[in-house]
Design a protein around this motif. Structure first.
Motif, PDB file in Angstrom:
ATOM      1  N   MET A  63     -14.367  14.274 -30.677  1.00 41.15           N
ATOM      2  CA  MET A  63     -14.078  13.026 -29.967  1.00 41.15           C
ATOM      3  C   MET A  63     -15.336  12.555 -29.240  1.00 41.15           C
ATOM      4  N   ASP A  64     -15.640  11.301 -29.393  1.00 37.15           N
ATOM      5  CA  ASP A  64     -16.767  10.713 -28.688  1.00 37.15           C
ATOM      6  C   ASP A  64     -16.313  10.391 -27.270  1.00 37.15           C
ATOM      7  N   LYS A  65     -16.934  11.034 -26.299  1.00 32.95           N
ATOM      8  CA  LYS A  65     -16.545  10.835 -24.897  1.00 32.95           C
ATOM      9  C   LYS A  65     -17.137   9.569 -24.286  1.00 32.95           C
ATOM     10  N   LYS A  66     -18.209   9.043 -24.890  1.00 35.51           N
ATOM     11  CA  LYS A  66     -18.855   7.854 -24.344  1.00 35.51           C
ATOM     12  C   LYS A  66     -17.975   6.631 -24.602  1.00 35.51           C
ATOM     13  N   LYS A  67     -17.695   5.909 -23.536  1.00 33.34           N
ATOM     14  CA  LYS A  67     -16.845   4.719 -23.622  1.00 33.34           C
ATOM     15  C   LYS A  67     -17.499   3.556 -22.890  1.00 33.34           C
ATOM     16  N   ASN A  68     -17.174   2.347 -23.330  1.00 36.15           N
ATOM     17  CA  ASN A  68     -17.621   1.164 -22.592  1.00 36.15           C
ATOM     18  C   ASN A  68     -16.511   0.757 -21.619  1.00 36.15           C
ATOM     19  N   PHE A  69     -16.750  -0.292 -20.852  1.00 37.09           N
ATOM     20  CA  PHE A  69     -15.788  -0.700 -19.819  1.00 37.09           C
ATOM     21  C   PHE A  69     -14.425  -1.065 -20.405  1.00 37.09           C
ATOM     22  N   ILE A  70     -14.399  -1.769 -21.516  1.00 34.02           N
ATOM     23  CA  ILE A  70     -13.125  -2.185 -22.124  1.00 34.02           C
ATOM     24  C   ILE A  70     -12.370  -0.968 -22.643  1.00 34.02           C
ATOM     25  N   GLU A  71     -13.077  -0.073 -23.333  1.00 38.47           N
ATOM     26  CA  GLU A  71     -12.427   1.135 -23.863  1.00 38.47           C
ATOM     27  C   GLU A  71     -11.845   1.993 -22.746  1.00 38.47           C
ATOM     28  N   ILE A  72     -12.614   2.193 -21.669  1.00 37.05           N
ATOM     29  CA  ILE A  72     -12.122   3.069 -20.599  1.00 37.05           C
ATOM     30  C   ILE A  72     -10.941   2.426 -19.869  1.00 37.05           C
ATOM     31  N   LYS A  73     -10.927   1.113 -19.758  1.00 37.16           N
ATOM     32  CA  LYS A  73      -9.794   0.432 -19.114  1.00 37.16           C
ATOM     33  C   LYS A  73      -8.511   0.688 -19.915  1.00 37.16           C
ATOM     34  N   ASN A  74      -8.590   0.550 -21.238  1.00 34.04           N
ATOM     35  CA  ASN A  74      -7.417   0.797 -22.081  1.00 34.04           C
ATOM     36  C   ASN A  74      -6.974   2.261 -22.019  1.00 34.04           C
ATOM     37  N   ILE A  75      -7.918   3.167 -22.042  1.00 32.91           N
ATOM     38  CA  ILE A  75      -7.604   4.603 -21.969  1.00 32.91           C
ATOM     39  C   ILE A  75      -6.925   4.930 -20.649  1.00 32.91           C
ATOM     40  N   VAL A  76      -7.503   4.434 -19.550  1.00 26.78           N
ATOM     41  CA  VAL A  76      -6.960   4.722 -18.219  1.00 26.78           C
ATOM     42  C   VAL A  76      -5.552   4.147 -18.076  1.00 26.78           C
ATOM     43  N   ASN A  77      -5.325   2.948 -18.589  1.00 27.43           N
ATOM     44  CA  ASN A  77      -3.979   2.362 -18.505  1.00 27.43           C
ATOM     45  C   ASN A  77      -2.945   3.253 -19.185  1.00 27.43           C
ATOM     46  N   LYS A  78      -3.283   3.794 -20.341  1.00 33.20           N
ATOM     47  CA  LYS A  78      -2.375   4.700 -21.060  1.00 33.20           C
ATOM     48  C   LYS A  78      -2.172   5.998 -20.289  1.00 33.20           C
ATOM     49  N   LEU A  79      -3.255   6.539 -19.743  1.00 37.81           N
ATOM     50  CA  LEU A  79      -3.162   7.791 -18.989  1.00 37.81           C
ATOM     51  C   LEU A  79      -2.302   7.632 -17.736  1.00 37.81           C
ATOM     52  N   LYS A  80      -2.463   6.522 -17.055  1.00 38.64           N
ATOM     53  CA  LYS A  80      -1.686   6.278 -15.830  1.00 38.64           C
ATOM     54  C   LYS A  80      -0.200   6.127 -16.136  1.00 38.64           C
ATOM     55  N   LYS A  81       0.113   5.512 -17.278  1.00 39.78           N
ATOM     56  CA  LYS A  81       1.519   5.398 -17.685  1.00 39.78           C
ATOM     57  C   LYS A  81       2.144   6.765 -17.912  1.00 39.78           C
ATOM     58  N   LYS A  82       1.296   7.735 -18.277  1.00 40.74           N
ATOM     59  CA  LYS A  82       1.757   9.108 -18.484  1.00 40.74           C
ATOM     60  C   LYS A  82       1.737   9.920 -17.184  1.00 40.74           C
ATOM     61  N   GLY A  83       1.358   9.270 -16.082  1.00 36.78           N
ATOM     62  CA  GLY A  83       1.340   9.932 -14.785  1.00 36.78           C
ATOM     63  C   GLY A  83       0.136  10.826 -14.538  1.00 36.78           C
ATOM     64  N   LYS A  84      -0.927  10.620 -15.286  1.00 35.86           N
ATOM     65  CA  LYS A  84      -2.129  11.450 -15.140  1.00 35.86           C
ATOM     66  C   LYS A  84      -2.940  11.024 -13.917  1.00 35.86           C
ATOM     67  N   LYS A  85      -3.498  12.026 -13.221  1.00 37.88           N
ATOM     68  CA  LYS A  85      -4.347  11.784 -12.053  1.00 37.88           C
ATOM     69  C   LYS A  85      -5.790  11.642 -12.543  1.00 37.88           C
ATOM     70  N   ILE A  86      -6.402  10.499 -12.206  1.00 39.81           N
ATOM     71  CA  ILE A  86      -7.748  10.174 -12.662  1.00 39.81           C
ATOM     72  C   ILE A  86      -8.764  10.468 -11.551  1.00 39.81           C
ATOM     73  N   VAL A  87      -9.797  11.236 -11.897  1.00 42.10           N
ATOM     74  CA  VAL A  87     -10.879  11.553 -10.978  1.00 42.10           C
ATOM     75  C   VAL A  87     -12.151  10.901 -11.508  1.00 42.10           C
ATOM     76  N   PHE A  88     -12.926  10.326 -10.592  1.00 37.62           N
ATOM     77  CA  PHE A  88     -14.170   9.648 -10.966  1.00 37.62           C
ATOM     78  C   PHE A  88     -15.323  10.164 -10.122  1.00 37.62           C
ATOM     79  N   THR A  89     -16.454  10.345 -10.762  1.00 37.38           N
ATOM     80  CA  THR A  89     -17.712  10.550 -10.065  1.00 37.38           C
ATOM     81  C   THR A  89     -18.798   9.846 -10.849  1.00 37.38           C
ATOM     82  N   ASN A  90     -19.945   9.700 -10.231  1.00 37.64           N
ATOM     83  CA  ASN A  90     -21.038   9.014 -10.919  1.00 37.64           C
ATOM     84  C   ASN A  90     -22.369   9.533 -10.432  1.00 37.64           C
TER      85      ASN A  90
END
Length: 158
Positions: free
Chosen positions: A1-28
């Motif tokens: 799996m390619d982990k590198k995502k652009n802003f649009i891809e990560i927005k769609n991924i996060v929306n799906k993950l949140k619907k599944k109740g996943k806790k999202i952690v961010f650092t930079n």
């Protein structure tokens, strides 16, 4: 799996993950010369949630922040290295000097930064706290930093 995502891809991924109740952690960060302090921070960040998203400064933004001599490694190399870390789920390069736009898109449950920051200095703190998110600051690993590594190499060359 390619982990590198652009802003649009990560927005769609996060929306799906949140619907599944996943806790999202961010650092930079720049992650210019990867060291043990980075690894410990990323590992602790992952332990706080289900999915760890890492924002990586693009080369142009690092030059603005750290000066003309940086980055040491280009963004392609830095993205590949961070993507290879098993507990990092996604890597999103960003071109601004701060990750504010990316944080607004992801809306993480938790933002994690190293101890060189105070909580009130963390970009995105106000954003995540508005919807009940949290900011965690982990202590720096003593005597380890990219700048110290660079300075040690410079001394060795003399």
């Amino acid at each position: 799996m390619d982990k590198k995502k652009n802003f649009i891809e990560i927005k769609n991924i996060v929306n799906k993950l949140k619907k599944k109740g996943k806790k999202i952690v961010f650092t930079n960060g720049c992650f210019d010369i990867l060291h043990a302090g980075h690894i410990k921070l990323l590992k602790k960040a992952k332990e706080l949630g289900d999915v760890l998203i890492v924002g990586i400064n693009r080369d142009k933004s690092i030059k603005k922040i750290k000066g003309k001599s940086r980055p040491i490694m280009d963004e392609k190399q830095r993205i590949e290295i961070i993507s290879a870390i098993e507990f990092v789920d996604y890597v999103v390069p960003f071109g601004d000097t701060t990750p504010e736009k990316l944080i607004k898109i992801i809306k993480p449950d938790i933002i994690v930064k190293g101890g060189d920051y105070k909580k009130d200095e963390v970009i995105g703190k106000d954003i995540v706290e508005k919807y009940g998110g949290k900011v965690y600051i982990f202590p720096l690993v003593k005597n380890i930093s990219t700048t110290k590594i660079i300075n040690k190499i410079k001394k060795m060359k003399k």
